[in-house]
Write an enzyme that holds these catalytic residues in place. Structure first.
Site, PDB file in Angstrom:
ATOM      1  N   GLU A  14       0.834  -1.205   0.000  1.00  9.62           N
ATOM      2  CA  GLU A  14       0.000   0.000   0.000  1.00  9.62           C
ATOM      3  C   GLU A  14       0.872   1.260   0.000  1.00  9.62           C
ATOM      4  O   GLU A  14       0.513   2.274  -0.600  1.00  9.62           O
ATOM      5  CB  GLU A  14      -0.886   0.018   1.255  1.00  9.62           C
ATOM      6  CG  GLU A  14      -1.906  -1.091   1.326  1.00  9.62           C
ATOM      7  CD  GLU A  14      -2.527  -1.246   2.710  1.00  9.62           C
ATOM      8  OE1 GLU A  14      -3.670  -1.708   2.790  1.00  9.62           O
ATOM      9  OE2 GLU A  14      -1.867  -0.915   3.725  1.00  9.62           O
ATOM     10  N   ASP A 201     -12.452  -5.226  -1.619  1.00  8.30           N
ATOM     11  CA  ASP A 201     -13.426  -6.324  -1.558  1.00  8.30           C
ATOM     12  C   ASP A 201     -14.732  -5.785  -0.993  1.00  8.30           C
ATOM     13  O   ASP A 201     -14.744  -4.750  -0.336  1.00  8.30           O
ATOM     14  CB  ASP A 201     -12.901  -7.461  -0.670  1.00  8.30           C
ATOM     15  CG  ASP A 201     -12.474  -6.967   0.702  1.00  8.30           C
ATOM     16  OD1 ASP A 201     -11.321  -6.509   0.837  1.00  8.30           O
ATOM     17  OD2 ASP A 201     -13.313  -6.969   1.626  1.00  8.30           O
TER      18      ASP A 201
END
Ligand code: ADE
Length: 243
Positions: A14, A201
């Site tokens: 990230e 998700d």
């Protein structure tokens, strides 16, 4: 005036796209010495001083130190070291389609809670939820066209029925594993917190989270990277009340 910002990341995947894009370099000698596992990077983005703290890797398993405990330690130490004007909890999250989330969306947090600290005792129940407002940034949000919502943290990628009930009660839009712990450390120092979270998700969807997470991690990290420099540009040199 916002002159310096600290971004807190749990995962290397990230943090790296932003570190590369802004040309940040690892602080040497280290600004935070061991045994704390976190690693910091610094540089400039225009007039803004930018610092990144990444929670580092777990020495036994070699994976990133995700979750609330390393996040609060990293935030506490990095705020002490850099004294930023604003902290940003940046990373990936599960999104709730009931709150309008889709894969690849980037959300700004309005507030944070914990969904896995259930303590049914007087006042400890409120402590457990740990509701904390994020810095209000209405102009920045509308300029960048970002979605917004409540961010909920817990130490599991999955959830129990009770976690889901708590997230429903608070109309949570994104679920992740650090923001509430970062808020706790920020509140000790009275430093405002923003959350910028890219959706990997769908929590209230029908696909297994781990499968969807791994499939979309790099695309979500790219969406995050496309957004974060624009967030920083919007903040530079402004008063908090102008954001
Ligand atoms: N990070 C990305 N997706 C997540 C989820 N569903 N739960 C917790 N953390 C996440």
């Amino acid at each position: 005036m916002v002159q310096s910002v600290l971004l807190v990341f749990a995962m290397d995947a990230e943090a790296q796209p932003l570190i590369q894009a802004l040309g940040l370099t690892e602080d040497a000698p280290p600004k935070i010495v061991g045994p704390a596992p976190c690693v910091t990077f610094s540089g400039q983005h225009g007039d803004l001083q930018v610092h990144v703290v990444w929670n580092g890797k777990d020495k036994d398993t070699g994976v990133d130190n995700v979750g609330t405990v390393p996040a609060s330690l990293s935030t506490y130490l990095a705020v002490m070291a850099f004294k930023p004007d604003v902290v940003i909890s940046a990373g990936t999250a599960g999104g709730f389609k009931a709150q309008g989330a889709a894969i690849g969306d980037v959300f700004l947090g309005t507030a944070v809670i914990n969904h896995d600290r259930r303590i049914p005792l007087p006042s400890f129940d409120k402590y457990g939820i740990g509701y904390s407002l994020c810095l209000a940034t209405p102009k920045l949000r509308s300029h960048l066209g970002l979605k917004q919502g409540v961010v909920s943290s817990g130490n599991s990628l999955d959830y129990t029925d009770k976690c889901m009930e708590i997230m429903g009660q608070h109309q949570v839009a994104v679920k992740e594993m650090e923001a509430a712990a970062i808020a706790w450390a920020c509140n000790l120092y009275h430093v405002p917190l923003m959350c910028v979270k890219a959706v990997t998700d769908i929590v209230d969807g029908d696909r297994p989270t781990s499968e969807e997470f791994l499939e979309n991690l790099h695309a979500a990290a790219a969406a995050l990277q496309a957004t974060l420099p624009r967030v920083l540009t919007e903040m530079a040199g402004k008063k908090l009340s102008e954001l």
